[in-house]
Design a protein around this motif. Structure first.
Motif, mmCIF file in Angstrom:
data_model
loop_
_atom_site.group_PDB
_atom_site.id
_atom_site.type_symbol
_atom_site.label_atom_id
_atom_site.label_comp_id
_atom_site.label_asym_id
_atom_site.label_seq_id
_atom_site.Cartn_x
_atom_site.Cartn_y
_atom_site.Cartn_z
ATOM 1 N N ASP A 1 0.828 -1.208 0.000
ATOM 2 C CA ASP A 1 0.000 0.000 0.000
ATOM 3 C C ASP A 1 0.863 1.259 0.000
ATOM 4 O O ASP A 1 0.507 2.264 -0.626
ATOM 5 C CB ASP A 1 -0.948 -0.003 1.199
ATOM 6 C CG ASP A 1 -2.079 -1.009 1.033
ATOM 7 O OD1 ASP A 1 -2.685 -1.039 -0.049
ATOM 8 O OD2 ASP A 1 -2.346 -1.773 1.978
ATOM 9 N N ALA A 2 2.000 1.214 0.686
ATOM 10 C CA ALA A 2 2.925 2.344 0.647
ATOM 11 C C ALA A 2 3.526 2.493 -0.749
ATOM 12 O O ALA A 2 3.732 3.614 -1.236
ATOM 13 C CB ALA A 2 4.028 2.153 1.688
ATOM 14 N N PHE B 1 1.975 1.635 -3.506
ATOM 15 C CA PHE B 1 0.889 2.207 -4.311
ATOM 16 C C PHE B 1 0.844 3.727 -4.145
ATOM 17 O O PHE B 1 0.689 4.471 -5.123
ATOM 18 C CB PHE B 1 -0.453 1.620 -3.891
ATOM 19 C CG PHE B 1 -0.679 0.191 -4.309
ATOM 20 C CD1 PHE B 1 0.206 -0.463 -5.144
ATOM 21 C CD2 PHE B 1 -1.795 -0.501 -3.853
ATOM 22 C CE1 PHE B 1 -0.006 -1.783 -5.529
ATOM 23 C CE2 PHE B 1 -2.022 -1.809 -4.233
ATOM 24 C CZ PHE B 1 -1.134 -2.455 -5.066
ATOM 25 N N GLU B 2 0.948 4.193 -2.907
ATOM 26 C CA GLU B 2 0.904 5.634 -2.653
ATOM 27 C C GLU B 2 2.060 6.342 -3.348
ATOM 28 O O GLU B 2 1.892 7.423 -3.930
ATOM 29 C CB GLU B 2 0.952 5.890 -1.144
ATOM 30 C CG GLU B 2 -0.299 5.447 -0.401
ATOM 31 C CD GLU B 2 -0.167 5.616 1.103
ATOM 32 O OE1 GLU B 2 0.871 6.168 1.546
ATOM 33 O OE2 GLU B 2 -1.083 5.197 1.835
ATOM 34 N N ARG B 3 3.243 5.737 -3.287
ATOM 35 C CA ARG B 3 4.413 6.334 -3.935
ATOM 36 C C ARG B 3 4.225 6.392 -5.444
ATOM 37 O O ARG B 3 4.551 7.401 -6.088
ATOM 38 C CB ARG B 3 5.659 5.525 -3.587
ATOM 39 C CG ARG B 3 6.957 6.100 -4.162
ATOM 40 C CD ARG B 3 8.088 5.104 -4.030
ATOM 41 N NE ARG B 3 8.269 4.662 -2.660
ATOM 42 C CZ ARG B 3 9.013 3.604 -2.325
ATOM 43 N NH1 ARG B 3 9.610 2.878 -3.264
ATOM 44 N NH2 ARG B 3 9.149 3.260 -1.063
ATOM 45 N N GLN C 1 1.433 6.547 -7.167
ATOM 46 C CA GLN C 1 0.452 7.570 -7.538
ATOM 47 C C GLN C 1 1.016 8.971 -7.333
ATOM 48 O O GLN C 1 0.778 9.872 -8.148
ATOM 49 C CB GLN C 1 -0.821 7.373 -6.718
ATOM 50 C CG GLN C 1 -1.553 6.078 -7.067
ATOM 51 C CD GLN C 1 -2.778 5.850 -6.210
ATOM 52 O OE1 GLN C 1 -3.841 6.426 -6.445
ATOM 53 N NE2 GLN C 1 -2.632 5.006 -5.194
ATOM 54 N N ARG C 2 1.776 9.156 -6.282
ATOM 55 C CA ARG C 2 2.367 10.467 -6.005
ATOM 56 C C ARG C 2 3.397 10.854 -7.057
ATOM 57 O O ARG C 2 3.482 12.017 -7.479
ATOM 58 C CB ARG C 2 3.023 10.443 -4.621
ATOM 59 C CG ARG C 2 3.626 11.779 -4.188
ATOM 60 C CD ARG C 2 4.447 11.610 -2.929
ATOM 61 N NE ARG C 2 5.628 10.789 -3.153
ATOM 62 C CZ ARG C 2 5.992 9.773 -2.382
ATOM 63 N NH1 ARG C 2 5.256 9.417 -1.340
ATOM 64 N NH2 ARG C 2 7.098 9.088 -2.651
ATOM 65 N N ASP D 1 2.298 5.362 -13.166
ATOM 66 C CA ASP D 1 0.920 4.895 -13.321
ATOM 67 C C ASP D 1 0.821 3.901 -14.479
ATOM 68 O O ASP D 1 0.818 4.304 -15.641
ATOM 69 C CB ASP D 1 0.022 6.107 -13.590
ATOM 70 C CG ASP D 1 -1.453 5.777 -13.486
ATOM 71 O OD1 ASP D 1 -1.779 4.642 -13.103
ATOM 72 O OD2 ASP D 1 -2.271 6.656 -13.793
ATOM 73 N N TRP E 1 -8.129 2.954 -8.732
ATOM 74 C CA TRP E 1 -6.716 2.718 -9.030
ATOM 75 C C TRP E 1 -6.228 1.424 -8.394
ATOM 76 O O TRP E 1 -5.536 0.622 -9.038
ATOM 77 C CB TRP E 1 -5.873 3.888 -8.531
ATOM 78 C CG TRP E 1 -4.477 3.941 -9.079
ATOM 79 C CD1 TRP E 1 -4.030 4.689 -10.126
ATOM 80 C CD2 TRP E 1 -3.329 3.213 -8.593
ATOM 81 N NE1 TRP E 1 -2.685 4.470 -10.333
ATOM 82 C CE2 TRP E 1 -2.229 3.572 -9.404
ATOM 83 C CE3 TRP E 1 -3.131 2.301 -7.566
ATOM 84 C CZ2 TRP E 1 -0.953 3.049 -9.217
ATOM 85 C CZ3 TRP E 1 -1.857 1.765 -7.372
ATOM 86 C CH2 TRP E 1 -0.780 2.143 -8.194
ATOM 87 N N GLU E 2 -6.568 1.198 -7.121
ATOM 88 C CA GLU E 2 -6.087 -0.008 -6.441
ATOM 89 C C GLU E 2 -6.618 -1.278 -7.100
ATOM 90 O O GLU E 2 -5.949 -2.313 -7.099
ATOM 91 C CB GLU E 2 -6.482 0.016 -4.961
ATOM 92 C CG GLU E 2 -5.682 0.980 -4.105
ATOM 93 C CD GLU E 2 -6.165 2.415 -4.238
ATOM 94 O OE1 GLU E 2 -7.203 2.640 -4.915
ATOM 95 O OE2 GLU E 2 -5.507 3.310 -3.683
ATOM 96 N N ASP F 1 -10.431 -3.426 -0.343
ATOM 97 C CA ASP F 1 -10.595 -2.212 -1.143
ATOM 98 C C ASP F 1 -11.614 -2.331 -2.269
ATOM 99 O O ASP F 1 -11.970 -1.332 -2.894
ATOM 100 C CB ASP F 1 -9.244 -1.751 -1.710
ATOM 101 C CG ASP F 1 -8.476 -2.855 -2.415
ATOM 102 O OD1 ASP F 1 -9.040 -3.953 -2.615
ATOM 103 O OD2 ASP F 1 -7.299 -2.628 -2.763
#
Length: 278
Positions: free
Chosen positions: A156-157, A159-161, A163-164, A168, A196-197, A231
């Motif tokens: 999950d971390a 994934f956040e990275r 997207q940030r 993509d 997205w997830e 999710d």
């Protein structure tokens, strides 16, 4: 609570590479004549010979991936329904495993036999709605290259990275076609831009778990996929599914020395004497 398992994959991947090459040399792996996909009998043969078994007993991941990786790397080809070694495959039996694995990973990024998204069977829709797979794979490889050697990162971390940082691996050709991808029912279960997830995230998990982990590039912390992620539950039809994909159980990854070598982050490979604890 789901039982977690940690696997350090470098050593087993090197052993499994030789094993599947030898199985090909013996004509024991069967694949579809037209598709190149491993048949149930071929998957069973690979599965029973993997040094530590597959990641799960009830759903093949590594046993499915190895025949495809050999084909993508030009080490084997389907003759009839048997996967047979090519001259390059014969030569690979005497080469350092790390060098062969590095080439297999690079070959998969450009010449992978399938679109990994097709392995997320609970998400359905027309192939015409999907982007080209090669750029997607390269985005996932770029995301993996941002991981620090030997440091665990929760998916999950990651994934956040991604997207940030704009990493993509876009699945749908455009925002209108996202709705053509759906869970359970094409009318009620259409997905959207905010999934997205479910789309890019699940694709990322597929590439990492089925191909990077099989090749020994990442160590993995994982559980059984059923109930591992929530999710997708708010999407129509989600409550009827135990898991969205066989990759839902991937909890965290750690880029290892073989992964750094395969990704081109290091020029040489030396297997460490000890593994990094989770």
């Amino acid at each position: 609570m789901l039982e977690e398992r940690v696997r350090f994959t470098e050593g087993e991947a090197a052993a499994n590479l030789r094993t599947v090459l030898e199985l090909c040399a013996a004509g024991e792996i069967t694949c579809g004549r037209k598709t190149g996909l491993p048949l149930a009998s071929g998957i069973h043969v690979v599965e029973t010979h993997l040094v530590d078994g597959d990641f799960y007993e009830d759903d093949p991941i590594a046993a499915f991936a190895w025949p495809l990786l050999l084909q993508a790397g030009g080490l084997a080809r389907v003759e009839g329904i048997q996967l047979q070694l090519t001259p390059s495959g014969q030569a690979a039996l005497t080469e350092p495993a790390a060098d062969v694995i590095r080439r297999l990973w690079q070959s998969w990024l450009t010449d992978g036999v399938i679109d990994e998204f097709s392995r997320i069977e609970e998400i359905q829709g027309p192939e015409q709605a999907l982007t080209d797979v090669t750029p997607r794979r390269k985005v996932v490889a770029a995301a993996l290259a941002t991981c620090r050697l030997g440091k665990w990162v929760d998916v999950d971390a990651l994934f956040e990275r991604m997207q940030r940082d704009g990493l993509d691996p876009t699945i749908a050709l455009n925002y209108k076609l996202v709705g053509d991808l759906y869970l359970v029912d094409p009318y009620y279960g259409g997905l959207g831009d905010d999934d997205w997830e479910l789309l890019e995230g699940r694709y990322t998990l597929a590439v990492l778990f089925e191909y990077a982990a099989t090749l020994g590039l990442i160590d993995v912390d994982y559980v059984h996929p059923d109930g591992a992620r929530e999710d997708y539950r708010d999407n129509w039809g989600g409550d009827d599914l135990d898991a969205l994909s066989r990759y839902d159980g991937l909890v965290a990854i750690s880029l290892n020395a073989l992964g750094a070598y395969a990704l081109g982050l290091s020029d040489t490979y030396e297997r460490p004497l000890t593994s990094h604890n989770r």
